[in-house]
Design a protein around this motif. Structure first.
Motif, mmCIF file in Angstrom:
data_model
loop_
_atom_site.group_PDB
_atom_site.id
_atom_site.type_symbol
_atom_site.label_atom_id
_atom_site.label_comp_id
_atom_site.label_asym_id
_atom_site.label_seq_id
_atom_site.Cartn_x
_atom_site.Cartn_y
_atom_site.Cartn_z
ATOM 1 N N TYR A 58 -1.164 17.759 -10.361
ATOM 2 C CA TYR A 58 -0.630 16.532 -10.936
ATOM 3 C C TYR A 58 -0.258 15.567 -9.828
ATOM 4 C CZ TYR A 58 2.472 13.309 -13.321
ATOM 5 O OH TYR A 58 3.069 12.176 -13.805
ATOM 6 N N ASN A 59 -0.714 14.348 -9.975
ATOM 7 C CA ASN A 59 -0.399 13.299 -9.012
ATOM 8 C C ASN A 59 0.586 12.348 -9.677
ATOM 9 O OD1 ASN A 59 -0.432 11.684 -6.814
ATOM 10 N ND2 ASN A 59 -2.568 11.078 -6.968
ATOM 11 N N ARG A 60 1.827 12.387 -9.260
ATOM 12 C CA ARG A 60 2.848 11.581 -9.912
ATOM 13 C C ARG A 60 2.489 10.098 -9.872
ATOM 14 N NH1 ARG A 60 5.979 9.185 -6.085
ATOM 15 N NH2 ARG A 60 5.853 10.079 -4.023
ATOM 16 N N VAL A 61 2.984 9.392 -10.833
ATOM 17 C CA VAL A 61 2.702 7.964 -10.916
ATOM 18 C C VAL A 61 3.571 7.248 -9.887
ATOM 19 C CG1 VAL A 61 2.655 5.964 -12.420
ATOM 20 C CG2 VAL A 61 2.158 8.204 -13.353
ATOM 21 N N ARG A 62 2.942 6.810 -8.829
ATOM 22 C CA ARG A 62 3.648 6.214 -7.706
ATOM 23 C C ARG A 62 4.199 4.836 -8.025
ATOM 24 N NH1 ARG A 62 0.223 5.996 -2.327
ATOM 25 N NH2 ARG A 62 -0.843 4.533 -3.648
ATOM 26 N N LEU A 63 3.605 4.158 -8.998
ATOM 27 C CA LEU A 63 4.011 2.786 -9.280
ATOM 28 C C LEU A 63 5.085 2.677 -10.363
ATOM 29 C CD1 LEU A 63 0.538 1.023 -9.132
ATOM 30 C CD2 LEU A 63 2.216 1.335 -7.322
ATOM 31 N N GLU A 64 5.372 3.756 -11.062
ATOM 32 C CA GLU A 64 6.343 3.703 -12.171
ATOM 33 C C GLU A 64 7.705 3.147 -11.749
ATOM 34 O OE1 GLU A 64 7.557 3.491 -15.840
ATOM 35 O OE2 GLU A 64 5.535 4.179 -15.383
ATOM 36 N N PRO A 65 8.244 3.514 -10.580
ATOM 37 C CA PRO A 65 9.535 2.948 -10.189
ATOM 38 C C PRO A 65 9.488 1.423 -9.983
ATOM 39 C CG PRO A 65 9.035 4.874 -8.856
ATOM 40 C CD PRO A 65 7.804 4.554 -9.644
ATOM 41 N N ALA A 72 9.042 -2.694 -13.513
ATOM 42 C CA ALA A 72 9.698 -3.961 -13.854
ATOM 43 C C ALA A 72 9.273 -5.070 -12.886
ATOM 44 C CB ALA A 72 11.217 -3.799 -13.844
ATOM 45 N N PHE A 73 9.160 -4.723 -11.616
ATOM 46 C CA PHE A 73 8.735 -5.702 -10.617
ATOM 47 C C PHE A 73 7.325 -6.203 -10.917
ATOM 48 C CE2 PHE A 73 6.471 -6.385 -6.540
ATOM 49 C CZ PHE A 73 7.168 -7.491 -6.086
ATOM 50 N N LEU A 74 6.413 -5.285 -11.214
ATOM 51 C CA LEU A 74 5.028 -5.660 -11.501
ATOM 52 C C LEU A 74 4.915 -6.452 -12.801
ATOM 53 C CD1 LEU A 74 3.336 -2.321 -10.437
ATOM 54 C CD2 LEU A 74 3.211 -4.518 -9.241
ATOM 55 N N GLU A 75 5.697 -6.057 -13.806
ATOM 56 C CA GLU A 75 5.687 -6.820 -15.059
ATOM 57 C C GLU A 75 6.231 -8.221 -14.834
ATOM 58 O OE1 GLU A 75 7.816 -4.153 -17.642
ATOM 59 O OE2 GLU A 75 5.956 -3.244 -18.360
ATOM 60 N N GLY A 76 7.214 -8.340 -13.962
ATOM 61 C CA GLY A 76 7.758 -9.656 -13.628
ATOM 62 C C GLY A 76 6.723 -10.542 -12.945
ATOM 63 N N ALA A 90 -3.783 -9.296 -5.572
ATOM 64 C CA ALA A 90 -2.540 -10.039 -5.368
ATOM 65 C C ALA A 90 -1.329 -9.177 -5.740
ATOM 66 C CB ALA A 90 -2.551 -11.320 -6.178
ATOM 67 N N LEU A 91 -1.445 -8.397 -6.809
ATOM 68 C CA LEU A 91 -0.354 -7.490 -7.173
ATOM 69 C C LEU A 91 -0.123 -6.459 -6.068
ATOM 70 C CD1 LEU A 91 -1.129 -6.817 -10.944
ATOM 71 C CD2 LEU A 91 0.884 -7.985 -10.032
ATOM 72 N N ALA A 113 4.194 -6.269 0.415
ATOM 73 C CA ALA A 113 5.042 -7.214 1.145
ATOM 74 C C ALA A 113 6.506 -7.127 0.733
ATOM 75 C CB ALA A 113 4.530 -8.638 0.940
ATOM 76 N N GLU A 114 6.765 -6.985 -0.555
ATOM 77 C CA GLU A 114 8.144 -7.059 -1.035
ATOM 78 C C GLU A 114 8.805 -5.714 -1.271
ATOM 79 O OE1 GLU A 114 8.641 -9.961 -4.170
ATOM 80 O OE2 GLU A 114 6.962 -11.134 -3.371
ATOM 81 N N ARG A 115 8.004 -4.664 -1.472
ATOM 82 C CA ARG A 115 8.583 -3.351 -1.744
ATOM 83 C C ARG A 115 8.168 -2.299 -0.729
ATOM 84 N NH1 ARG A 115 10.714 -2.603 -7.093
ATOM 85 N NH2 ARG A 115 11.552 -4.630 -7.652
ATOM 86 N N GLY A 116 7.200 -2.620 0.133
ATOM 87 C CA GLY A 116 6.750 -1.663 1.135
ATOM 88 C C GLY A 116 5.928 -0.515 0.567
ATOM 89 N N VAL A 117 5.362 -0.715 -0.621
ATOM 90 C CA VAL A 117 4.574 0.327 -1.279
ATOM 91 C C VAL A 117 3.104 -0.052 -1.217
ATOM 92 C CG1 VAL A 117 4.123 1.529 -3.452
ATOM 93 C CG2 VAL A 117 6.463 0.918 -2.824
ATOM 94 N N LYS A 118 2.304 0.819 -0.611
ATOM 95 C CA LYS A 118 0.879 0.551 -0.491
ATOM 96 C C LYS A 118 0.152 1.095 -1.715
ATOM 97 C CE LYS A 118 -2.978 0.921 2.646
ATOM 98 N NZ LYS A 118 -3.474 1.407 3.908
#
Length: 132
Positions: free
Chosen positions: A59-66, A69-73, A85-86, A92-97
């Motif tokens: 199982y590969n956990r969903v890395r973007l779930e945390p 809200a940021f992505l929906e915004g 762009a997302l 740039a803003e969260r440091g998540v690749k």
């Protein structure tokens, strides 16, 4: 995809190389496994002392779930924002690749689908909003 070889076979190949002094390629031929497998098994044993198979898949956990809200915004600010762009803003803003395929799978799980727009542009929209 093939399953892992038996532990007994791994042990026999490793013992043939480590204890009997046989070459990795000769041990592979003797036990009917690929040279690549024999080489990797012995390297893993020499490096870590482990004779067991390395973990396969899982199982590969969903890395973007945390960051949902940021992505929906971001999508609320600009509904036709591109996947790239997302990804760029997330880095740039969260440091998540994240790459575009990961982003696409995540958005599809949320019910966001790609619709053909005008002017040859694709638009990400909520699937529920377009059902009749």
């Amino acid at each position: 995809m093939a399953g892992a070889y038996s532990q007994d076979l791994r042990d026999r190949v490793i013992n043939a190389v480590v204890v009997e002094g046989m070459s990795r390629r000769a041990a592979a031929a003797r036990f009917g496994v690929s040279e690549s497998s024999a080489i990797k098994w012995v390297e893993r044993f020499e490096r870590s002392g482990s004779r067991t198979a390395a973990k396969m898949g899982g199982y590969n956990r969903v890395r973007l779930e945390p960051h949902r809200a940021f992505l929906e915004g971001l999508r609320a600010e600009k509904s036709d924002i591109t996947l790239q762009a997302l990804c760029d803003r997330l880095l740039a803003e969260r440091g998540v690749k994240a790459d575009t395929s990961l982003m696409s799978r995540f958005l599809r799980r949320l019910g966001v689908t790609l619709k053909s727009g005008t002017d040859n542009h694709a638009i990400w929209t909520d699937a529920d909003a377009h059902e009749n």
